[in-house]
Motif scaffolding. Sequence first.
Motif, mmCIF file in Angstrom:
data_model
loop_
_atom_site.group_PDB
_atom_site.id
_atom_site.type_symbol
_atom_site.label_atom_id
_atom_site.label_comp_id
_atom_site.label_asym_id
_atom_site.label_seq_id
_atom_site.Cartn_x
_atom_site.Cartn_y
_atom_site.Cartn_z
ATOM 1 N N GLU A 8 0.862 -1.177 0.000
ATOM 2 C CA GLU A 8 0.000 0.000 0.000
ATOM 3 C C GLU A 8 0.901 1.231 0.000
ATOM 4 O O GLU A 8 1.391 1.649 1.038
ATOM 5 C CB GLU A 8 -0.817 0.040 1.300
ATOM 6 C CG GLU A 8 -2.120 -0.676 1.226
ATOM 7 C CD GLU A 8 -2.882 -0.479 2.523
ATOM 8 O OE1 GLU A 8 -4.052 -0.111 2.430
ATOM 9 O OE2 GLU A 8 -2.307 -0.646 3.593
ATOM 10 N N ARG A 83 0.229 3.429 14.023
ATOM 11 C CA ARG A 83 -1.145 3.373 13.498
ATOM 12 C C ARG A 83 -2.140 3.908 14.517
ATOM 13 O O ARG A 83 -3.162 4.475 14.171
ATOM 14 C CB ARG A 83 -1.523 1.929 13.119
ATOM 15 C CG ARG A 83 -0.770 1.376 11.915
ATOM 16 C CD ARG A 83 -1.501 0.205 11.275
ATOM 17 N NE ARG A 83 -1.679 -0.942 12.143
ATOM 18 C CZ ARG A 83 -0.749 -1.853 12.410
ATOM 19 N NH1 ARG A 83 0.470 -1.722 11.882
ATOM 20 N NH2 ARG A 83 -1.001 -2.876 13.204
ATOM 21 N N ASP A 120 -2.254 -9.657 10.340
ATOM 22 C CA ASP A 120 -2.683 -8.936 9.149
ATOM 23 C C ASP A 120 -4.072 -8.332 9.346
ATOM 24 O O ASP A 120 -4.325 -7.198 8.943
ATOM 25 C CB ASP A 120 -2.697 -9.884 7.943
ATOM 26 C CG ASP A 120 -3.038 -9.143 6.667
ATOM 27 O OD1 ASP A 120 -2.199 -8.344 6.219
ATOM 28 O OD2 ASP A 120 -4.158 -9.333 6.149
ATOM 29 N N ASP A 123 -4.042 -5.134 10.727
ATOM 30 C CA ASP A 123 -3.289 -4.212 9.872
ATOM 31 C C ASP A 123 -1.790 -4.217 10.137
ATOM 32 O O ASP A 123 -1.092 -3.251 9.852
ATOM 33 C CB ASP A 123 -3.835 -2.770 10.003
ATOM 34 C CG ASP A 123 -4.008 -2.115 8.634
ATOM 35 O OD1 ASP A 123 -3.485 -2.687 7.653
ATOM 36 O OD2 ASP A 123 -4.634 -1.053 8.562
ATOM 37 N N ARG A 128 1.815 -8.954 4.882
ATOM 38 C CA ARG A 128 2.145 -8.336 3.596
ATOM 39 C C ARG A 128 3.612 -8.565 3.253
ATOM 40 O O ARG A 128 3.974 -8.791 2.097
ATOM 41 C CB ARG A 128 1.816 -6.844 3.629
ATOM 42 C CG ARG A 128 0.307 -6.598 3.574
ATOM 43 C CD ARG A 128 -0.038 -5.118 3.593
ATOM 44 N NE ARG A 128 0.274 -4.496 4.869
ATOM 45 C CZ ARG A 128 1.113 -3.472 5.020
ATOM 46 N NH1 ARG A 128 1.711 -2.944 3.966
ATOM 47 N NH2 ARG A 128 1.342 -2.965 6.206
ATOM 48 N N SER A 295 -2.020 -12.097 3.390
ATOM 49 C CA SER A 295 -2.781 -10.890 3.723
ATOM 50 C C SER A 295 -4.164 -10.898 3.096
ATOM 51 O O SER A 295 -4.347 -11.312 1.954
ATOM 52 C CB SER A 295 -2.023 -9.648 3.250
ATOM 53 O OG SER A 295 -2.817 -8.507 3.468
ATOM 54 N N ASP A 511 -10.295 -11.762 9.679
ATOM 55 C CA ASP A 511 -10.712 -10.379 9.426
ATOM 56 C C ASP A 511 -12.037 -10.061 10.120
ATOM 57 O O ASP A 511 -12.203 -8.996 10.691
ATOM 58 C CB ASP A 511 -10.796 -10.098 7.917
ATOM 59 C CG ASP A 511 -11.696 -11.082 7.183
ATOM 60 O OD1 ASP A 511 -11.999 -12.159 7.743
ATOM 61 O OD2 ASP A 511 -12.100 -10.778 6.034
ATOM 62 N N THR A 515 -10.570 -7.379 12.363
ATOM 63 C CA THR A 515 -10.414 -6.121 11.626
ATOM 64 C C THR A 515 -11.465 -5.099 12.053
ATOM 65 O O THR A 515 -11.147 -3.923 12.255
ATOM 66 C CB THR A 515 -10.509 -6.383 10.113
ATOM 67 O OG1 THR A 515 -9.521 -7.352 9.765
ATOM 68 C CG2 THR A 515 -10.262 -5.113 9.329
ATOM 69 N N VAL A 525 -6.432 -0.109 12.765
ATOM 70 C CA VAL A 525 -6.752 -0.607 11.425
ATOM 71 C C VAL A 525 -7.179 0.563 10.544
ATOM 72 O O VAL A 525 -7.914 1.452 10.990
ATOM 73 C CB VAL A 525 -7.880 -1.665 11.503
ATOM 74 C CG1 VAL A 525 -8.430 -1.990 10.141
ATOM 75 C CG2 VAL A 525 -7.376 -2.921 12.190
ATOM 76 N N SER A 526 -6.698 0.571 9.314
ATOM 77 C CA SER A 526 -7.030 1.661 8.401
ATOM 78 C C SER A 526 -8.496 1.560 7.980
ATOM 79 O O SER A 526 -9.077 0.466 7.971
ATOM 80 C CB SER A 526 -6.142 1.606 7.167
ATOM 81 O OG SER A 526 -6.552 0.537 6.341
ATOM 82 N N ARG A 529 -9.148 -0.819 4.998
ATOM 83 C CA ARG A 529 -9.208 -2.243 5.327
ATOM 84 C C ARG A 529 -10.516 -2.572 6.053
ATOM 85 O O ARG A 529 -11.149 -3.598 5.817
ATOM 86 C CB ARG A 529 -8.017 -2.611 6.206
ATOM 87 C CG ARG A 529 -7.850 -4.100 6.413
ATOM 88 C CD ARG A 529 -6.757 -4.364 7.415
ATOM 89 N NE ARG A 529 -5.440 -4.472 6.836
ATOM 90 C CZ ARG A 529 -4.874 -5.624 6.469
ATOM 91 N NH1 ARG A 529 -5.527 -6.748 6.591
ATOM 92 N NH2 ARG A 529 -3.661 -5.642 5.971
ATOM 93 N N TYR A 530 -10.902 -1.645 6.923
ATOM 94 C CA TYR A 530 -12.147 -1.815 7.678
ATOM 95 C C TYR A 530 -13.336 -1.933 6.731
ATOM 96 O O TYR A 530 -14.173 -2.835 6.858
ATOM 97 C CB TYR A 530 -12.299 -0.613 8.614
ATOM 98 C CG TYR A 530 -13.643 -0.466 9.299
ATOM 99 C CD1 TYR A 530 -14.065 -1.407 10.242
ATOM 100 C CD2 TYR A 530 -14.463 0.625 9.026
ATOM 101 C CE1 TYR A 530 -15.286 -1.245 10.897
ATOM 102 C CE2 TYR A 530 -15.680 0.785 9.676
ATOM 103 C CZ TYR A 530 -16.090 -0.153 10.602
ATOM 104 O OH TYR A 530 -17.287 0.007 11.244
#
Lengths: 695, 500
Positions: A8, A83, A120, A123, A128, A295, A511, A515, A525-526, A529-530
């Motif tokens: 990313e 993060r 993963d 995040d 990755r 990932s 996830d 996640t 978590v970004s 991704r969420y």
Amino acid sequence: MTAVKPAETQSSQHDIYIEISKNSVTLQVSVPQLSHMLVRRLQFLKTLSTCSIEASNIHTQHYDVIVVGGGHAGSEAVAAASRIGAKTLLITQKIQTIGALSCNPSLGGVGKGHLVREIDALDGVMGRAGDWAGIHFSILNRSKGPAVWGLRAQLDRQRYKDFMQSELLSTPLVTILEGSVQDLLLTEADPGKPGKHKVYGICLANGGGEIHSSSVVLTTGTFLSGALFMGQNTTPGGRMGDPPSCAGLSHNLKNVLGLKIGRLRTGTPPRIVKDSIDFSLTSVCLPDSSPTPFSFINKHTHCTPKEQLPCFLTYTTPGVEKVVKESSHLNSHIQQDIKGPRYCPSIESKVLRFPGRQHQVWLEPEGLTSSLMYPQGLSMTMPLEMQLRLIREIPGLQHAKIQTPGYGVQYDFVCPTQLFPWLQLKNTQGLFLAGQINGTTGYEEAAAQGLWAGVNAGRTSLSMSPLSLSRTQSYIGVLIDDLVCHGVTEPYRMFTSRAEFRTSLRPDNADLRLTIRGFEEIGCVSEQRYNKALLVQASLKQALSTLQSIHLSAARWRDKLGGVTISKTKSSILNGVEVLQYKDVTFQMLASSFQELFGPHLEISERLKVEALYHPHCEKQRREMEKMQTEESLSLPNDIDYLALPISLSQEVREILDRVRPSTLGAAARLPGITPAAIVHLFNYVHRNKHRNHM
Amino acid sequence: MHFISCCLRRSTVSIAVSRSLLVKRLFCSGWPGDDTIYSLSSGQGKCGVAVVRVSGPASALAVRRLTRSLPAPRTASLRSISHPQSKELLDRGLVLWFPGPASFTGEDSAEFHIHGGPAVISGVLQALGSLPGLRPAEAGEFTRRAFYAGKLDLTEVEGLSDLIHAETEAQRRQALRQMAGDLGRIYQDWTDQLKRCLAHVEAFIDFSEDELIEDGVLNDVDRAVQQLQTDMENHLSDERRGERLRSGVHVVIAGSTNAGKSSLLNLLTQRPAAIVSPTAGTTRDVLEVPLDIGGYPVLLSDTAGLRDTSDSVEQEGVRRARQRVEQADLSLVVVDLTQLPSERRHVPVFLRGHLKNILERSSQQQQHILILNESDLVSAEQQRSIQTSLQELSGAPSACFLSCHSRDGLEELLTLLHNTLKTLCGDPLIGSPTLTQTRHRTHLQKSIEALQQYHEYRDVDLALAAEGLRLGLLSLGRITGRVSPEEILDVIFRDFCIGK
């Protein structure tokens, strides 16, 4: 060095270059071409203000989090803290060893693959990095049920390091400093919070001065009073080729903080020159023809299916046993009474504990272009000449050359029962530990703790409450709960048999488990991704309830699905989920019969199949999980004086509670020796306190 | 997974689908709900009224299946309570029905107020255990449920937790007591075997891809699990056990021919249940009479006199008598005083040999009472002399003089019997053996069911198959003690060389 693009990529607005040399940092505006060994590119995204760092003022800077150590735990800790939004400093002996795979060139496996998936899902970087560096992907346990599938990959060491370094160096809010830490800066604890001490930063070795921070995460791996063993030689250190870390930290932990310290040992095999191996005498193990990424956000691995390299399998012979026996008097590592791992023992202990057997030796590539092979199963500590004699007893290795010898490591670890489930030391505010320092072994175990320590170091430094992961939710939760509740007697490694809710904690649903909470509650978590996880969740939910709503007779199903075997009498009614549980039924088959309904969900067809299979069992486990969660949600204050608590508890129970100091009622209930009556009393106590606090 | 399941449970998720494709929406059934728990909540052992409490969603079902209908909420109703399968009448007692949330635990719950004999109690507990979704409560589980539902005020907690503590302690002691015997060894052996099976499957899951674990491991496990199931099923269908559960303490009258065994039976039952005649060998089969002695249910059996005989019918009677003595909880050994050697110094040797002959196969846990019959035919002086000889006999059972004719000594015998039964059934806190066995049966049954899951999933999904073994071990562990994951790992590392 060429910077590798992380999966990313974030666009950079300003490029700042920091030149780092041992214990001194200078900031200068530079151009990429000037980069040499010690120049790393940092991309500052959101924090333009930090662009004004002066080299000389790194010491006057206050960081939210300082992470000591750049191994797998440290890397994830740095990334996770940033993060969360914490300004984070990573101190490592050498930037070029960040993300180094000190032992086996592989990632994942049964249980460990579960951890990578969970890292993963929160995040983290490891998954990755594995997808980027993998050169041989295979799913272990394919035939044994998706709950225990083990995602595994052989890695290219250089690619893995490159990815990890590039990732960390381009992470916003992160500064990296080469150096050694001499001391922890400690002061009195904040009143009103548990703990006797409080950390406020570190002091660098060699007169490097102090750096202040709200939290410190120690991830020193095997470097804490580490000693390397080969034959009868012992040298201080944590990894061959790297200087030993300072004795100061050990002193801090042992004498100043009064922590209970234990000692463990581990080892690594010699590395063999590839050209010296006769592969015709070994059997070839091919990777999966279609690699499965670690990932959730990667659809493909960096390596194409065709670029993948094979592994090779050979076996030990009676000659190997002979060499071990002849060399045992020259082998001080195995003579010492220090606990080594039972599941990853040296060839010496394997031969001594299970004599007269053949043992497997896997020859694994170290990289796409590497000239070395890694002989998994041959970890050894005998003198070099004996190592050579030993490997030459093995088919295919008769003429093998050793590039680097195998050696053993002994190191201190901090007994992890002294930690909260958020990996902070109970007696020291702001001080977090992660990785081998807590008595675990393995990259994945270290990274999982690193991530969780980083999250909590970040959260507490930003005045957010620390968080725990439940055993009912994740393998990371199982790992940490085992560590803090039961401690370790040998290096702790994850096995799926440790998870009581194994059929619910699967690699495919990490996830959904983590996640969403990772974004909504944890903050690591970004959003991107969420949102992806939400979409998957919605799609699964919809497809499953549609499946539930279709009821047909077995005969009709057979008809619809092209005569597939369904072992039910013709007239019995089955719903779509029940039909999908049959081995020969795939979601694709259902989708072709019910195009309109299931066509849109084809992308998640494999996940649906797994969900359907485990559905009834997960339902059964749900109650049990909820019960555990209820008990885990009732926290026990850390400052309870169990020995004097005015409730009726036996002395035995008091002593156990006093020793372990469980953080929640759930943790207390799982302690050996705790009676149901004691739990009732504790429950009552917690309740009463809650009431009091409300008033 | 978690939230998905939650969402699925709600049938309200509406989806746009063409109606023709939806045959029926049958959402209501098929979800296994919470466990329903039951236990004896009054003290165990001898008491006038016993209270059996049930809590959980299947409580209403339990009341209906045992009493045929649900009484009005919170009203005591007198009902016949019978076994849902055998329809056998267990007792008549008060039944109370408390629909949740207005109940002790906040859940649907019910109480059965029944007569306090161990036989009745274990009958009712067994009946509850035979219903789907019901299981015996763990120590303190009712209280925990009540806590979580916010149903207990804080002063109540203290008292209740003391009770739970006592209960737990008693269970622990009871478990220890049970574990010392043959039964304990059997259960422990099963646990060990199952532990090994699970460890081998776990090793196969966690290590077989990297390590040298042969595929044969699973075939061995298949056989071992099958064998375990068979053993456990045979154990459960053991008739004697079921009989004892229903009928209380087994008391057997034994002795040589014509010692007055049948007369004793008649005396105790106060009716001529057994044919009494002076001809030796009159009783050829085992005769059983259920009795209540001081509130304890007793199954009293008269047996053929033990002697060598050529009569084949009598031989069979003797064989059965010996078997009965072997299985009894308590043996009443009847000796005809007039048959004792006339020289006092020979008496101990004679008695020792006699007891050894009669009780040759009885277990150590068994209790014995020596009854010296025909006391009216010997002088008081002779009785005193025999008394002294008995004291010389080491390890002699309790003894009493009795005349079945004159009833002299009957009071003493009844007191002795009562005290012995009290020891056998336990003090009020210690569960009687029968009650504990009811628990064991339920757990064994659940274990067998769980092992079936192993076979079902063996070739489909090994994780689910292993789950079956785990659940089976969990149920067995409720009898023999919890098996931790560490212990499984210990077996793995002992049996396999795992290492890379």
